[in-house]
Design an enzyme around this catalytic site. Structure first.
Site, PDB file in Angstrom:
ATOM      1  N   THR A  44       3.660  24.885  20.353  1.00 40.87           N
ATOM      2  CA  THR A  44       3.364  25.645  19.140  1.00 40.87           C
ATOM      3  C   THR A  44       1.855  25.901  19.032  1.00 40.87           C
ATOM      4  O   THR A  44       1.078  25.430  19.847  1.00 40.87           O
ATOM      5  CB  THR A  44       3.847  24.900  17.884  1.00 40.87           C
ATOM      6  OG1 THR A  44       3.165  23.634  17.783  1.00 40.87           O
ATOM      7  CG2 THR A  44       5.338  24.652  17.943  1.00 40.87           C
TER       8      THR A  44
ATOM      9  N   ALA B  67       9.731  27.462  18.925  1.00 37.63           N
ATOM     10  CA  ALA B  67       8.734  26.684  18.200  1.00 37.63           C
ATOM     11  C   ALA B  67       9.355  25.390  17.695  1.00 37.63           C
ATOM     12  O   ALA B  67       8.656  24.418  17.427  1.00 37.63           O
ATOM     13  CB  ALA B  67       8.193  27.492  17.024  1.00 37.63           C
ATOM     14  N   ASN B  68      10.688  25.389  17.596  1.00 29.00           N
ATOM     15  CA  ASN B  68      11.418  24.202  17.152  1.00 29.00           C
ATOM     16  C   ASN B  68      12.768  24.216  17.854  1.00 29.00           C
ATOM     17  O   ASN B  68      13.510  25.195  17.739  1.00 29.00           O
ATOM     18  CB  ASN B  68      11.586  24.232  15.628  1.00 29.00           C
ATOM     19  CG  ASN B  68      12.160  22.941  15.062  1.00 29.00           C
ATOM     20  OD1 ASN B  68      13.148  22.427  15.564  1.00 29.00           O
ATOM     21  ND2 ASN B  68      11.548  22.434  14.012  1.00 29.00           N
TER      22      ASN B  68
ATOM     23  N   HIS C 201       4.008  17.364   8.286  1.00 25.37           N
ATOM     24  CA  HIS C 201       4.035  16.748   9.606  1.00 25.37           C
ATOM     25  C   HIS C 201       3.073  15.549   9.651  1.00 25.37           C
ATOM     26  O   HIS C 201       2.323  15.319   8.711  1.00 25.37           O
ATOM     27  CB  HIS C 201       3.644  17.757  10.696  1.00 25.37           C
ATOM     28  CG  HIS C 201       4.701  18.763  10.995  1.00 25.37           C
ATOM     29  ND1 HIS C 201       4.838  19.928  10.273  1.00 25.37           N
ATOM     30  CD2 HIS C 201       5.695  18.788  11.931  1.00 25.37           C
ATOM     31  CE1 HIS C 201       5.858  20.627  10.746  1.00 25.37           C
ATOM     32  NE2 HIS C 201       6.393  19.966  11.762  1.00 25.37           N
TER      33      HIS C 201
ATOM     34  N   LYS D 279      -1.011  16.293  13.899  1.00 24.84           N
ATOM     35  CA  LYS D 279      -0.601  17.639  14.286  1.00 24.84           C
ATOM     36  C   LYS D 279      -1.782  18.592  14.179  1.00 24.84           C
ATOM     37  O   LYS D 279      -2.506  18.594  13.191  1.00 24.84           O
ATOM     38  CB  LYS D 279       0.559  18.130  13.418  1.00 24.84           C
ATOM     39  CG  LYS D 279       1.095  19.487  13.862  1.00 24.84           C
ATOM     40  CD  LYS D 279       2.391  19.845  13.169  1.00 24.84           C
ATOM     41  CE  LYS D 279       2.912  21.214  13.592  1.00 24.84           C
ATOM     42  NZ  LYS D 279       3.176  21.294  15.044  1.00 24.84           N
TER      43      LYS D 279
ATOM     44  N   THR E 150       7.091  26.314  13.316  1.00 25.60           N
ATOM     45  CA  THR E 150       8.399  26.452  12.675  1.00 25.60           C
ATOM     46  C   THR E 150       8.282  27.144  11.329  1.00 25.60           C
ATOM     47  O   THR E 150       9.106  27.994  10.970  1.00 25.60           O
ATOM     48  CB  THR E 150       9.056  25.074  12.495  1.00 25.60           C
ATOM     49  OG1 THR E 150       9.201  24.465  13.782  1.00 25.60           O
ATOM     50  CG2 THR E 150      10.425  25.188  11.848  1.00 25.60           C
TER      51      THR E 150
END
Length: 269
Positions: free
Chosen positions: A95, A118-119, A149, A153, A160
Protein backbone atom coordinates in the site's frame (compact mmCIF):
# COMPACT_ATOMS: atom_id res chain seq x y z
CA UNK A 1 2.29 -24.85 -7.03
CA UNK A 2 5.48 -22.96 -6.29
CA UNK A 3 4.80 -19.78 -4.29
CA UNK A 4 7.51 -17.23 -3.51
CA UNK A 5 7.00 -14.59 -0.82
CA UNK A 6 8.53 -11.10 -1.18
CA UNK A 7 9.01 -9.17 2.05
CA UNK A 8 9.17 -12.49 3.83
CA UNK A 9 10.72 -11.19 7.06
CA UNK A 10 8.09 -8.50 7.71
CA UNK A 11 4.87 -8.75 9.73
CA UNK A 12 2.72 -9.80 6.80
CA UNK A 13 5.46 -11.79 5.10
CA UNK A 14 5.80 -13.91 8.20
CA UNK A 15 2.04 -14.30 8.47
CA UNK A 16 1.96 -15.57 4.87
CA UNK A 17 4.80 -18.00 5.55
CA UNK A 18 2.90 -19.36 8.54
CA UNK A 19 -0.30 -19.67 6.49
CA UNK A 20 1.51 -21.58 3.74
CA UNK A 21 3.02 -23.96 6.29
CA UNK A 22 -0.33 -24.51 8.03
CA UNK A 23 -2.00 -25.28 4.70
CA UNK A 24 0.91 -27.59 3.85
CA UNK A 25 1.68 -25.60 0.71
CA UNK A 26 5.18 -25.24 -0.67
CA UNK A 27 7.22 -22.05 -0.49
CA UNK A 28 9.91 -21.90 -3.14
CA UNK A 29 11.55 -18.67 -1.96
CA UNK A 30 11.45 -16.31 1.04
CA UNK A 31 12.71 -13.05 -0.46
CA UNK A 32 14.08 -10.07 1.49
CA UNK A 33 16.00 -6.97 0.46
CA UNK A 34 19.57 -7.40 -0.71
CA UNK A 35 21.85 -6.77 2.25
CA UNK A 36 19.15 -7.66 4.79
CA UNK A 37 20.37 -9.22 8.02
CA UNK A 38 18.00 -12.11 7.32
CA UNK A 39 19.71 -13.27 4.11
CA UNK A 40 21.02 -16.80 4.59
CA UNK A 41 19.08 -17.43 7.80
CA UNK A 42 16.69 -20.36 8.05
CA UNK A 43 12.97 -19.73 7.63
CA UNK A 44 11.44 -21.13 10.81
CA UNK A 45 8.19 -22.25 9.20
CA UNK A 46 10.08 -24.29 6.58
CA UNK A 47 13.15 -25.31 8.54
CA UNK A 48 12.64 -29.01 7.73
CA UNK A 49 12.90 -28.23 4.01
CA UNK A 50 16.04 -26.18 4.59
CA UNK A 51 14.52 -22.99 3.18
CA UNK A 52 16.55 -19.84 3.84
CA UNK A 53 15.86 -16.16 3.27
CA UNK A 54 17.41 -14.83 0.05
CA UNK A 55 17.40 -11.72 -2.11
CA UNK A 56 15.85 -13.68 -4.99
CA UNK A 57 18.61 -12.77 -7.45
CA UNK A 58 19.35 -16.39 -8.32
CA UNK A 59 15.75 -17.51 -8.86
CA UNK A 60 14.90 -19.30 -12.11
CA UNK A 61 11.56 -19.47 -13.91
CA UNK A 62 11.23 -23.13 -12.94
CA UNK A 63 11.22 -22.21 -9.25
CA UNK A 64 8.28 -19.79 -9.16
CA UNK A 65 4.69 -19.93 -10.38
CA UNK A 66 3.46 -16.91 -8.42
CA UNK A 67 4.83 -14.23 -6.10
CA UNK A 68 3.09 -12.73 -3.08
CA UNK A 69 4.51 -9.27 -2.49
CA UNK A 70 4.18 -7.69 0.95
CA UNK A 71 7.27 -5.49 0.68
CA UNK A 72 7.62 -1.69 0.56
CA UNK A 73 6.57 0.68 -2.26
CA UNK A 74 10.17 1.51 -3.17
CA UNK A 75 10.74 -2.17 -4.04
CA UNK A 76 7.73 -2.45 -6.35
CA UNK A 77 9.50 -1.71 -9.64
CA UNK A 78 12.18 -4.32 -8.90
CA UNK A 79 9.58 -6.91 -7.87
CA UNK A 80 7.47 -6.40 -10.98
CA UNK A 81 10.57 -6.67 -13.16
CA UNK A 82 11.50 -9.92 -11.42
CA UNK A 83 8.04 -11.38 -12.03
CA UNK A 84 8.17 -10.40 -15.70
CA UNK A 85 11.68 -11.78 -16.14
CA UNK A 86 10.58 -15.15 -14.74
CA UNK A 87 7.17 -15.10 -16.42
CA UNK A 88 5.50 -15.56 -13.03
CA UNK A 89 2.20 -14.18 -11.76
CA UNK A 90 2.36 -11.69 -8.88
CA UNK A 91 -0.06 -10.68 -6.13
CA UNK A 92 0.86 -7.12 -5.09
CA UNK A 93 -0.29 -6.29 -1.56
CA UNK A 94 1.85 -3.19 -0.99
CA UNK A 95 0.00 0.00 0.00
CA UNK A 96 0.96 3.67 -0.11
CA UNK A 97 1.68 3.57 -3.86
CA UNK A 98 2.03 6.65 -6.04
CA UNK A 99 0.21 7.09 -9.34
CA UNK A 100 3.46 6.31 -11.12
CA UNK A 101 3.83 3.03 -9.21
CA UNK A 102 0.24 2.09 -9.99
CA UNK A 103 1.05 2.70 -13.64
CA UNK A 104 3.92 0.21 -13.33
CA UNK A 105 1.44 -2.42 -12.15
CA UNK A 106 -0.80 -1.73 -15.15
CA UNK A 107 2.20 -2.02 -17.47
CA UNK A 108 3.37 -5.30 -15.91
CA UNK A 109 -0.13 -6.73 -16.30
CA UNK A 110 0.38 -6.62 -20.06
CA UNK A 111 2.94 -9.41 -19.84
CA UNK A 112 2.09 -11.44 -16.70
CA UNK A 113 -0.99 -11.99 -14.52
CA UNK A 114 -1.07 -9.32 -11.79
CA UNK A 115 -3.54 -9.02 -8.91
CA UNK A 116 -3.37 -5.80 -6.93
CA UNK A 117 -5.05 -5.71 -3.53
CA UNK A 118 -4.61 -2.93 -0.99
CA UNK A 119 -6.37 -5.34 1.37
CA UNK A 120 -6.56 -9.11 0.86
CA UNK A 121 -9.41 -9.62 3.32
CA UNK A 122 -12.45 -11.24 1.71
CA UNK A 123 -14.61 -9.20 4.10
CA UNK A 124 -13.20 -5.91 2.80
CA UNK A 125 -13.91 -6.99 -0.76
CA UNK A 126 -17.54 -7.57 0.20
CA UNK A 127 -17.64 -4.24 2.06
CA UNK A 128 -16.34 -2.45 -1.03
CA UNK A 129 -19.38 -3.63 -2.99
CA UNK A 130 -21.75 -2.67 -0.17
CA UNK A 131 -20.26 0.84 -0.02
CA UNK A 132 -20.76 1.33 -3.77
CA UNK A 133 -24.36 0.14 -3.52
CA UNK A 134 -25.16 2.34 -0.50
CA UNK A 135 -23.53 5.37 -2.08
CA UNK A 136 -25.53 4.91 -5.29
CA UNK A 137 -28.77 4.46 -3.35
CA UNK A 138 -28.12 7.55 -1.20
CA UNK A 139 -26.62 10.05 -3.67
CA UNK A 140 -27.18 13.04 -1.36
CA UNK A 141 -25.64 11.47 1.76
CA UNK A 142 -22.37 12.81 3.18
CA UNK A 143 -19.62 10.19 3.03
CA UNK A 144 -16.82 10.05 5.60
CA UNK A 145 -14.26 7.32 6.24
CA UNK A 146 -12.56 6.53 9.54
CA UNK A 147 -9.64 4.11 9.71
CA UNK A 148 -7.36 2.89 12.50
CA UNK A 149 -4.04 1.02 12.37
CA UNK A 150 -0.97 0.29 14.48
CA UNK A 151 1.41 3.10 15.36
CA UNK A 152 4.09 2.00 12.87
CA UNK A 153 1.95 2.18 9.74
CA UNK A 154 3.54 4.58 7.26
CA UNK A 155 0.80 5.67 4.87
CA UNK A 156 -2.32 7.66 5.78
CA UNK A 157 -5.08 7.36 4.87
CA UNK A 158 -4.65 3.64 4.38
CA UNK A 159 -4.79 2.02 0.98
CA UNK A 160 -7.97 0.25 2.05
CA UNK A 161 -9.60 3.53 3.08
CA UNK A 162 -8.82 4.91 -0.37
CA UNK A 163 -10.31 1.80 -2.01
CA UNK A 164 -13.51 2.22 0.00
CA UNK A 165 -13.64 5.92 -0.88
CA UNK A 166 -13.21 5.05 -4.56
CA UNK A 167 -16.10 2.59 -4.24
CA UNK A 168 -18.28 5.36 -2.79
CA UNK A 169 -17.29 7.71 -5.60
CA UNK A 170 -17.85 5.06 -8.27
CA UNK A 171 -21.30 4.39 -6.85
CA UNK A 172 -22.11 7.97 -7.83
CA UNK A 173 -20.46 7.77 -11.22
CA UNK A 174 -17.52 9.93 -10.13
CA UNK A 175 -13.76 9.53 -9.82
CA UNK A 176 -12.29 9.72 -6.32
CA UNK A 177 -9.80 12.37 -7.42
CA UNK A 178 -12.70 14.78 -7.90
CA UNK A 179 -14.26 14.15 -4.47
CA UNK A 180 -11.21 13.41 -2.30
CA UNK A 181 -10.93 15.98 0.50
CA UNK A 182 -7.95 14.23 2.12
CA UNK A 183 -7.56 14.23 5.89
CA UNK A 184 -10.28 16.34 7.48
CA UNK A 185 -9.00 19.54 9.07
CA UNK A 186 -10.51 22.84 10.07
CA UNK A 187 -13.10 24.57 7.96
CA UNK A 188 -16.53 23.87 6.55
CA UNK A 189 -17.25 20.61 4.81
CA UNK A 190 -17.35 20.87 1.02
CA UNK A 191 -20.60 19.41 -0.30
CA UNK A 192 -20.14 16.06 -2.01
CA UNK A 193 -16.58 15.56 -0.78
CA UNK A 194 -15.22 12.41 0.83
CA UNK A 195 -12.91 12.96 3.79
CA UNK A 196 -10.81 10.75 6.04
CA UNK A 197 -10.13 10.51 9.76
CA UNK A 198 -7.04 8.52 10.76
CA UNK A 199 -6.01 6.81 14.01
CA UNK A 200 -2.51 5.41 14.58
CA UNK A 201 -2.20 3.70 17.95
CA UNK A 202 -0.65 0.71 19.70
CA UNK A 203 -1.11 -2.61 17.87
CA UNK A 204 -4.41 -2.06 16.06
CA UNK A 205 -4.31 -4.38 13.05
CA UNK A 206 -6.93 -2.71 10.88
CA UNK A 207 -10.33 -1.08 11.29
CA UNK A 208 -12.37 0.76 8.65
CA UNK A 209 -15.70 2.51 8.93
CA UNK A 210 -17.65 4.17 6.13
CA UNK A 211 -20.30 6.61 7.28
CA UNK A 212 -23.11 7.69 4.94
CA UNK A 213 -25.22 10.36 6.64
CA UNK A 214 -28.17 12.45 5.63
CA UNK A 215 -30.64 14.44 7.74
CA UNK A 216 -32.38 12.17 10.19
CA UNK A 217 -30.51 8.94 9.44
CA UNK A 218 -27.15 7.38 8.71
CA UNK A 219 -25.65 4.09 7.63
CA UNK A 220 -22.38 2.85 9.14
CA UNK A 221 -20.48 0.03 7.46
CA UNK A 222 -17.63 -1.31 9.59
CA UNK A 223 -14.92 -3.92 9.16
CA UNK A 224 -12.49 -4.90 11.90
CA UNK A 225 -9.59 -7.33 11.75
CA UNK A 226 -8.44 -9.13 14.88
CA UNK A 227 -5.76 -11.36 13.36
CA UNK A 228 -3.35 -10.86 10.44
CA UNK A 229 -4.13 -14.43 9.41
CA UNK A 230 -7.14 -12.93 7.63
CA UNK A 231 -4.87 -11.03 5.22
CA UNK A 232 -2.45 -13.93 4.84
CA UNK A 233 -5.24 -16.38 4.07
CA UNK A 234 -6.70 -14.04 1.46
CA UNK A 235 -3.30 -13.47 -0.16
CA UNK A 236 -2.63 -17.20 -0.43
CA UNK A 237 -6.11 -17.77 -1.87
CA UNK A 238 -5.47 -14.99 -4.39
CA UNK A 239 -2.10 -16.49 -5.37
CA UNK A 240 -3.57 -19.94 -5.93
CA UNK A 241 -6.28 -18.46 -8.15
CA UNK A 242 -4.00 -16.06 -10.06
CA UNK A 243 -1.45 -18.70 -11.02
CA UNK A 244 -3.94 -20.26 -13.45
CA UNK A 245 -5.22 -16.99 -14.97
CA UNK A 246 -4.16 -15.50 -18.32
CA UNK A 247 -2.11 -12.31 -18.52
CA UNK A 248 -4.05 -9.32 -17.19
CA UNK A 249 -4.84 -6.98 -14.30
CA UNK A 250 -7.03 -8.43 -11.53
CA UNK A 251 -8.46 -7.54 -8.15
CA UNK A 252 -9.90 -9.51 -5.24
CA UNK A 253 -13.40 -9.05 -6.65
CA UNK A 254 -12.31 -10.97 -9.77
CA UNK A 255 -11.07 -13.87 -7.68
CA UNK A 256 -14.33 -13.93 -5.71
CA UNK A 257 -16.39 -13.40 -8.89
CA UNK A 258 -18.26 -10.59 -7.14
CA UNK A 259 -19.62 -9.18 -10.40
CA UNK A 260 -21.49 -12.39 -11.17
CA UNK A 261 -22.74 -12.60 -7.58
CA UNK A 262 -24.09 -9.04 -7.67
CA UNK A 263 -25.75 -9.61 -11.04
CA UNK A 264 -27.46 -12.74 -9.71
CA UNK A 265 -28.71 -10.94 -6.60
CA UNK A 266 -29.99 -7.97 -8.60
CA UNK A 267 -31.82 -10.36 -10.93
CA UNK A 268 -33.40 -12.16 -7.97
CA UNK A 269 -34.48 -8.87 -6.39
Amino acid sequence: MKIAVIGASGRMGQAVMTELAEQQLSCSAAIVAAGSKHVGKTVTQFAEQGLCFSDGSDLSAAEVDVFIDFSLPEALAHNLTLAQRLGAAIVVCTTGLTDAQRALITEAAQSVPVLYAANTSVGICVMEQLVALASAALPAADVEIVEAHHQAKRDAPSGTALVLAAAAANGRGEQLAKLNAGLRGAGQRRAGSIGFAVVRAADIIGEHQVLLAQPGERIELTHRVGDRKVFARGAVQAAQWLASQPTGYYGMRDMLDMKATLQRLIHEI
